[in-house]
Design a protein around this motif. Structure first.
Motif, PDB file in Angstrom:
ATOM      1  N   GLN A 182       0.856  -1.184   0.000  1.00 15.60           N
ATOM      2  CA  GLN A 182       0.000   0.000   0.000  1.00 15.60           C
ATOM      3  C   GLN A 182       0.887   1.227   0.000  1.00 15.60           C
ATOM      4  O   GLN A 182       1.596   1.505   0.989  1.00 15.60           O
ATOM      5  CB  GLN A 182      -0.938   0.004   1.204  1.00 15.60           C
ATOM      6  CG  GLN A 182      -1.981   1.100   1.152  1.00 15.60           C
ATOM      7  CD  GLN A 182      -3.142   0.831   2.091  1.00 15.60           C
ATOM      8  OE1 GLN A 182      -3.056   0.026   3.008  1.00 15.60           O
ATOM      9  NE2 GLN A 182      -4.251   1.524   1.864  1.00 15.60           N
ATOM     10  N   LEU A 183       0.873   1.944  -1.107  1.00 17.73           N
ATOM     11  CA  LEU A 183       1.634   3.172  -1.225  1.00 17.73           C
ATOM     12  C   LEU A 183       0.897   4.298  -0.526  1.00 17.73           C
ATOM     13  O   LEU A 183      -0.338   4.254  -0.381  1.00 17.73           O
ATOM     14  CB  LEU A 183       1.859   3.504  -2.708  1.00 17.73           C
ATOM     15  CG  LEU A 183       2.949   2.741  -3.447  1.00 17.73           C
ATOM     16  CD1 LEU A 183       2.594   1.256  -3.584  1.00 17.73           C
ATOM     17  CD2 LEU A 183       3.215   3.359  -4.801  1.00 17.73           C
ATOM     18  N   PRO A 184       1.604   5.317  -0.089  1.00 15.50           N
ATOM     19  CA  PRO A 184       0.951   6.423   0.614  1.00 15.50           C
ATOM     20  C   PRO A 184      -0.189   7.016  -0.195  1.00 15.50           C
ATOM     21  O   PRO A 184      -0.013   7.380  -1.359  1.00 15.50           O
ATOM     22  CB  PRO A 184       2.087   7.437   0.794  1.00 15.50           C
ATOM     23  CG  PRO A 184       3.331   6.612   0.792  1.00 15.50           C
ATOM     24  CD  PRO A 184       3.069   5.493  -0.170  1.00 15.50           C
ATOM     25  N   GLY A 185      -1.366   7.069   0.403  1.00 17.14           N
ATOM     26  CA  GLY A 185      -2.514   7.688  -0.236  1.00 17.14           C
ATOM     27  C   GLY A 185      -3.177   6.854  -1.311  1.00 17.14           C
ATOM     28  O   GLY A 185      -4.066   7.347  -2.021  1.00 17.14           O
ATOM     29  N   LYS A 186      -2.766   5.575  -1.434  1.00 15.68           N
ATOM     30  CA  LYS A 186      -3.333   4.731  -2.480  1.00 15.68           C
ATOM     31  C   LYS A 186      -3.900   3.445  -1.893  1.00 15.68           C
ATOM     32  O   LYS A 186      -3.664   3.107  -0.740  1.00 15.68           O
ATOM     33  CB  LYS A 186      -2.281   4.426  -3.530  1.00 15.68           C
ATOM     34  CG  LYS A 186      -1.781   5.651  -4.271  1.00 15.68           C
ATOM     35  CD  LYS A 186      -0.964   5.281  -5.490  1.00 15.68           C
ATOM     36  CE  LYS A 186      -0.571   6.510  -6.275  1.00 15.68           C
ATOM     37  NZ  LYS A 186       0.205   6.153  -7.500  1.00 15.68           N
ATOM     38  N   GLU A 187      -4.646   2.729  -2.708  1.00 13.00           N
ATOM     39  CA  GLU A 187      -5.223   1.462  -2.275  1.00 13.00           C
ATOM     40  C   GLU A 187      -4.156   0.365  -2.304  1.00 13.00           C
ATOM     41  O   GLU A 187      -3.155   0.458  -3.012  1.00 13.00           O
ATOM     42  CB  GLU A 187      -6.389   1.085  -3.179  1.00 13.00           C
ATOM     43  CG  GLU A 187      -7.570   2.031  -3.082  1.00 13.00           C
ATOM     44  CD  GLU A 187      -8.780   1.540  -3.873  1.00 13.00           C
ATOM     45  OE1 GLU A 187      -9.829   2.182  -3.784  1.00 13.00           O
ATOM     46  OE2 GLU A 187      -8.657   0.526  -4.566  1.00 13.00           O
ATOM     47  N   ALA A 229       6.466   1.757   0.438  1.00 15.77           N
ATOM     48  CA  ALA A 229       5.107   1.344   0.780  1.00 15.77           C
ATOM     49  C   ALA A 229       5.148   0.498   2.044  1.00 15.77           C
ATOM     50  O   ALA A 229       6.223   0.084   2.502  1.00 15.77           O
ATOM     51  CB  ALA A 229       4.490   0.535  -0.350  1.00 15.77           C
ATOM     52  N   VAL A 230       3.964   0.229   2.569  1.00 24.05           N
ATOM     53  CA  VAL A 230       3.820  -0.815   3.582  1.00 24.05           C
ATOM     54  C   VAL A 230       3.530  -2.115   2.834  1.00 24.05           C
ATOM     55  O   VAL A 230       2.594  -2.178   2.034  1.00 24.05           O
ATOM     56  CB  VAL A 230       2.692  -0.491   4.575  1.00 24.05           C
ATOM     57  CG1 VAL A 230       2.538  -1.647   5.574  1.00 24.05           C
ATOM     58  CG2 VAL A 230       2.979   0.813   5.303  1.00 24.05           C
ATOM     59  N   TYR A 231       4.327  -3.126   3.097  1.00 24.74           N
ATOM     60  CA  TYR A 231       4.190  -4.409   2.415  1.00 24.74           C
ATOM     61  C   TYR A 231       3.472  -5.393   3.339  1.00 24.74           C
ATOM     62  O   TYR A 231       3.856  -5.557   4.504  1.00 24.74           O
ATOM     63  CB  TYR A 231       5.555  -4.942   2.012  1.00 24.74           C
ATOM     64  CG  TYR A 231       6.103  -4.244   0.801  1.00 24.74           C
ATOM     65  CD1 TYR A 231       6.556  -2.927   0.873  1.00 24.74           C
ATOM     66  CD2 TYR A 231       6.151  -4.879  -0.450  1.00 24.74           C
ATOM     67  CE1 TYR A 231       7.030  -2.258  -0.248  1.00 24.74           C
ATOM     68  CE2 TYR A 231       6.638  -4.222  -1.566  1.00 24.74           C
ATOM     69  CZ  TYR A 231       7.062  -2.913  -1.455  1.00 24.74           C
ATOM     70  OH  TYR A 231       7.539  -2.259  -2.570  1.00 24.74           O
TER      71      TYR A 231
END
Length: 115
Positions: free
Chosen positions: A36-41, A89-91
């Protein structure tokens, strides 16, 4: 209920490498990584099956990331090479008892790639 524990995230410079690990508390059929990238799904990164020699990758990571698993340890790995700032991102690790149903999720691990 299967629990997933991720490790291996951190800060790396562009062009560098990281390896993520995800240990499952029980047997799973399919395992995968999402991010999940910042500000994205949340988006799909890669998946691997237990019983079939089958892997799948998002176009954005194909050729740079490699997913693998150790069935004896119920663990999946994501080797990430040639990292780019846009990989920040958070993986999340995901797993399922039937192919691709993603019933179980890990808590997430942060990967930050600096330019």
């Amino acid at each position: 209920q299967v629990q997933l524990v991720e490790s291996g995230g951190g800060l790396v410079q562009a062009g560098g490498s990281l390896r993520l690990s995800c240990a499952a508390s029980g047997r799973t059929e399919s395992m995968a990584w999402f991010r999940q990238l910042p500000g994205k799904e949340r988006e799909f990164v890669a998946s691997i099956r237990r019983t079939v020699a089958s892997t799948s990758y998002a176009d954005s990571v194909r050729g740079r990331f490699t997913i693998s698993r150790d069935n004896a340890k119920n663990t999946v790995y994501l080797q990430m090479n040639s990292l780019k700032p846009e990989d920040t991102a958070v993986y999340y690790c995901a797993a399922s008892g039937v192919p691709f149903s993603w019933d179980y999720w890990g808590q997430g691990t942060q990967v930050t790639v600096s330019s």
